[in-house]
Design an enzyme around this catalytic site. Structure first.
Site: not given
Length: 547
Positions: A469-471
């Site tokens: 979840h590090h877009q």
């Protein structure tokens, strides 16, 4: 007319720190818009509440990727915060700046002012590190950074086992030595989550030159020619127009910002034509260069004294709840992981390209979307690749801003990336098979001892691999044909429009992305004030007033 100097779209990690910096100048009238609700909720402010927010329908956008052929058509779940503080209000609170070479790499790609020496003062400016200040750490900023209030012996043993495998110990991975193994730090203060909203906006919420509005879903940016003049929002079922006398600033995150730009006529012309959106500016890079950290999890059964699962299940969880309410300490006051080890997937890497995270507890996920701590003693160890060579896209599904866009990360489509993650699994096993952590392990539960060959590990990645979840990167900064913004974060070819969030990263940083996202907002505020443009005449009396 509703007119403000600056309209900041999105009250997340970057938007909150940006709005704070802008309103520190009393001459600026700032509007901060958030699609979601208030963040003043018990489980938002309690660190252990993260599990209850993971699938929350009110506080989370609950995005999913498109089906991915290389992952057997799986759709991956991508949670994103939809409340004041954005994802900093629902995440694991891990604070990792990234490697010094990440920022030097940004600078070397044609972005002067973004090297490590340039951004370090902003990292220091934004934080108060509980251990005190030095050449690398700050002590007077709004964001409190702390060490875990409880450090389990199994975490110490994992660190020792890693050092025996040649990983250097680092006392502060946000200081002089990033590549190494040590305890993580978190944005937690006095046992409570310190989101970007609580750190930067809540203390100044009464300022007359700052307006914060929730429940305002931005539909598009308004233009006069090639100049941004405001935004159209949807609030309580009604559309409203709000105008910016100086600038509109997109801080909606790497997934929403490119979507809103395209819905406003800013993006690849072919994509806009598909949806009959009138073109304002053809910028091919909007929604391209999507990067994320591919994540894989392993789990081990362990001795009871090696895990705190038992403290958060059964009758003992009520004692922990009472303990937390009385003291603001204990296991409910911890972030998502305790230890990180930054290692290389292969010796020839310039610097660490894998992050291994250790936590002395394990979760189980249920079909109804709930998350709970496992009753049996367990420890979890995960790894993700820090510098993926694969990029993906954000494209439009419809012309409705309330509909999610299509997110296509292209995971596991590159042999280099696949081999790096397989190396990460082998690194985990090498550390967990080393003393003193080895003596605490009863057995490997996932992927299990039956998964040994590269092909077997690859199949495990396909079946269970996820996102950290590090877009990032979907409106990247640079001066090449695919760059969306320049080094001042101004959208190319347009006036009075900037992007300030993780989407401007030319490539994703080495670690959790919340800290650099906040830094981007802090630095951008200074740049915007330095570049201050004259107020454009939008009202008959040309005066700026509170709406």
């Amino acid at each position: 007319m509703q007119i403000f100097d600056y309209i900041v779209v999105g009250a997340g990690s970057s938007g909150c720190s940006l709005a704070r910096g802008l309103c520190d100048n009393p001459d600026n009238n700032v509007l901060l818009l958030e699609a979601g609700p208030s963040a003043n909720r018990f489980w938002v402010n309690t660190p252990a509440g993260m599990a209850k927010l993971y699938f929350n329908e009110k506080l989370n956008w609950n995005f999913h990727t498109t089906p991915m052929a290389n992952l057997r058509d799986r759709q991956m779940y991508w949670p994103r915060g939809k409340l004041l503080g954005g994802s900093s209000s629902i995440n694991g609170m891990v604070f990792i700046r990234g490697h010094q070479k990440d920022f030097d790499g940004w600078r070397n790609l044609g972005n002067p002012g973004w090297g490590y020496d340039d951004v370090l003062p902003y990292f220091k400016k934004m934080e108060s590190f509980e251990r005190g200040g030095d050449d690398y750490r700050g002590v007077s900023g709004p964001l409190w950074i702390s060490d875990p209030v409880v450090k389990e012996q199994s975490s110490y043993d994992f660190i020792e086992a890693a050092t025996r495998q040649g990983v250097p110990f680092t006392e502060d991975m946000n200081g002089a030595l990033h590549d190494g193994v040590g305890f993580m730090q978190h944005n937690i203060r006095d046992g409570g989550r310190l989101s970007a909203y609580r750190a930067f906006i809540e203390p100044v919420i009464e300022r007359k030159n700052l307006t914060v509005r929730t429940g305002c879903e931005v539909q598009r940016v308004l233009f006069k020619g090639h100049t941004a003049i405001g935004v159209e929002i949807l609030r309580d079922g009604r559309r409203e127009s709000i105008y910016a006398a100086r600038e509109v600033i997109m801080s909606a995150g790497s997934l929403k910002t490119p979507q809103l730009l395209m819905l406003s006529g800013v993006g690849p012309s072919a994509e806009l034509q598909k949806h009959a959106i009138p073109l304002v500016q053809d910028i091919p890079g909007v929604g391209q260069n999507l990067q994320d950290h591919f994540y894989i999890h392993t789990g081990f059964r362990c001795t009871p004294d090696s895990s705190y699962n038992a403290n958060l299940t059964g009758v003992r969880k009520y004692w922990e709840g009472f303990r937390y309410l009385m003291t603001r300490k204990g296991y409910l006051a911890l972030g998502s992981s305790q230890v990180a080890a930054f290692v290389k997937s292969r010796p020839e890497e310039d610097y660490a390209d894998l992050q291994i995270s250790f936590r002395p507890m394990t979760f189980q996920y249920f079909p109804d979307g709930t998350v709970a701590v496992e009753p049996e003693p367990g420890v979890g160890v995960s790894v993700y690749q820090l510098r993926p060579s694969t990029t993906g896209t954000v494209t439009l599904r419809s012309t409705n801003a309330s509909d999610p866009a299509d997110y296509t990360p292209n995971f596991l489509t590159n042999e280099y990336d696949i081999n790096a993650v397989i190396s990460g699994i082998r690194w985990i096993r090498k550390i967990m098979d080393s003393e003193p952590i080895k003596s605490r392990i009863v057995g490997e539960e996932v992927p299990g001892i039956g998964v040994q060959t590269d092909e077997e590990i690859y199949n495990y990645l396909v079946e269970t691999g996820n996102s950290a979840h590090h877009q990032a990167g979907t409106c990247k900064m640079g001066n090449d044909p695919m760059a969306v913004v320049d080094e001042r974060l101004r959208v190319r070819g347009l006036e009075r429009l900037r992007v300030v969030d993780a989407s401007i990263m030319p490539f994703v940083t080495s670690g959790n992305t919340n800290a650099p996202s906040i830094m981007i907002g802090v630095k951008a505020a200074d740049m915007i004030i330095e570049d201050a443009v004259a107020r454009q005449p939008l009202a008959d009396n040309h005066q700026i007033k509170h709406a």
